[in-house]
Design a protein around this motif. Sequence first.
Motif: not given
Length: 119
Positions: A29-33, A60-62, A73-74
């Motif tokens: 979470e918080g990292q880039a895809m 989808g709020g992900l 990533v949220l």
Amino acid sequence: MADWNNQSPIYLQLAEHLSQALLDGQPQEGQAMPSVRLLAAEYGLNPLTVNRALQAMVEGGLLESRRGLGMFVLPQASERLRAADRARFLSQEWPLLRAKLQRLGISASDLDWHAKESA
């Protein structure tokens, strides 16, 4: 490279595959895809298909799109995924599995939750 089937559009299958990776903490979470180009090369897909999968994950709020930076990533994404997977399992898969266990005469005491999978 993933195995694609004809059950649903490839972009949805890719979104599901990437969502499962999020559950495993990749990326956190918080990292880039990874970039669209990198994912397209990794999965052997058209970048438009990859972009559509990532957009489905945004909806989808992900993930969130950060202009000029990419997709990130949220927070709580894995929690939302786990809750949705759990609800889907309990409503769709568990009733079928429970019925099969009953047909086979398998009780809870027959199941070993701590058994290691054979390689």
